[in-house]
Write a protein that holds these residues in place. Structure first.
Motif, short mmCIF file in Angstrom:
data_model
loop_
_atom_site.label_atom_id
_atom_site.label_comp_id
_atom_site.label_asym_id
_atom_site.label_seq_id
_atom_site.Cartn_x
_atom_site.Cartn_y
_atom_site.Cartn_z
N TYR A 76 66.91 33.51 47.30
CA TYR A 76 67.19 34.76 47.98
C TYR A 76 67.40 34.50 49.46
CZ TYR A 76 65.29 36.89 43.74
OH TYR A 76 65.06 37.25 42.45
N SER A 102 58.49 44.72 40.37
CA SER A 102 59.42 45.57 39.63
C SER A 102 60.84 45.39 40.16
CB SER A 102 59.01 47.04 39.73
OG SER A 102 59.24 47.52 41.05
N ARG A 103 61.79 45.76 39.33
CA ARG A 103 63.19 45.66 39.74
C ARG A 103 63.46 46.53 40.96
NH1 ARG A 103 68.54 46.78 35.90
NH2 ARG A 103 70.09 46.43 37.53
N ARG A 104 62.88 47.74 40.97
CA ARG A 104 63.09 48.64 42.10
C ARG A 104 62.53 48.06 43.38
NH1 ARG A 104 59.67 53.84 43.96
NH2 ARG A 104 60.95 54.39 45.74
N ARG A 148 62.01 44.89 44.11
CA ARG A 148 62.82 43.74 44.51
C ARG A 148 64.12 44.21 45.19
NH1 ARG A 148 61.38 38.40 43.24
NH2 ARG A 148 61.25 38.84 41.02
N GLU A 149 64.78 45.19 44.59
CA GLU A 149 66.03 45.69 45.15
C GLU A 149 65.81 46.33 46.51
OE1 GLU A 149 67.52 48.27 42.12
OE2 GLU A 149 68.47 46.63 40.98
#
Length: 244
Positions: free
Chosen positions: A108, A218-220, A222-223
């Motif tokens: 990242y 969670s995906r949220r 991370r985004e």
């Protein structure tokens, strides 16, 4: 074709190479961005800015480029062909000196920053406790006295480097509490992390640096974290240009 791999606006890390074509040990990457693709061998990238000074690549030296694209990381070697100014932005014209290849490892974009945080140790039992991210706050109050003060010195979507007055062991698990302004809105976040390395800060007996990676994120979250990093990077670049 090159345009099928990289896209205008992709973030780039630049690292100097030694005479054997290997990355210089301990050299920190320079942040750049792709602004033009001239042909299959020549691209235009923004000149890195280090401490408000524009860095021009040396024409007799090779550099390693790492592109952060929507489909993953790509790398190649390059050499500088010169530079020019586009409004207030200094742009480097570079020639690709090796085939552009995909990096298989996940990575990242990393943002250097100073951001105050608090964190605490986790046990197997309280890893299951609700986080403020989940909007469920019951029972969290009784843990307030366990929070340790610290500061993030760089962060990515995968982990961070933290400084604090507490020492840790590799494998320690912690919960980090931080507040981020994302899209002009305050976002409170708690992230679970595992310590990968910990050591004393040079010439300081009262300060430790810890390298951690996030897990069970969670995906949220991370985004949102990645969105915050790129928003801060754009703001920093804008301010640096204004100071030139």
């Amino acid at each position: 074709m090159l345009r099928d791999i990289i896209t205008i606006g992709d973030k780039i890390d630049i690292r100097p190479l030694d005479h054997d074509g290997k990355q210089v040990q301990g050299a920190r990457p320079y942040a750049s961005m792709l602004v033009n693709i001239e042909d299959e061998e020549i691209i235009h990238i923004t000149a890195p800015i280090i401490q408000n000074k524009v860095l021009i690549l040396h024409p007799d030296r090779e550099y390693h480029l790492c592109f952060y694209t929507e489909t993953g990381l790509f790398q190649c070697k390059c050499a500088s062909l010169g530079h020019y100014k586009d409004n207030k932005t200094v742009v480097l014209r570079v020639k690709l000196r090796s085939r552009i290849e995909k990096l298989q490892r996940r990575q990242y974009y990393r943002l250097e920053c100073i951001h105050d945080i608090t964190y605490r140790f986790l046990t197997e039992n309280d890893e299951r406790l609700p986080k403020i991210n989940d909007i469920i706050k019951q029972n969290n109050e009784k843990f307030e006295h366990n929070w340790i003060k610290g500061a993030i010195i760089d962060i990515s979507g995968g982990g961070a480097r933290i400084k604090s007055a507490s020492s840790h062991q590799k494998g320690d698990k912690i919960r980090i509490k931080l507040d981020l302004v994302i899209g002009n809105k305050l976002r409170l976040m708690e992230l679970d992390a595992e310590v990968l390395a910990s050591y004393k800060v040079e010439n300081r007996n009262d300060l430790f640096e810890h390298r951690v990676h996030f897990y069970n994120i969670s995906r949220r979250d991370r985004e949102d974290l990645i969105k915050y990093i790129f928003e801060q990077d754009r703001l920093r670049r804008k301010n640096e240009k204004a100071d030139l």
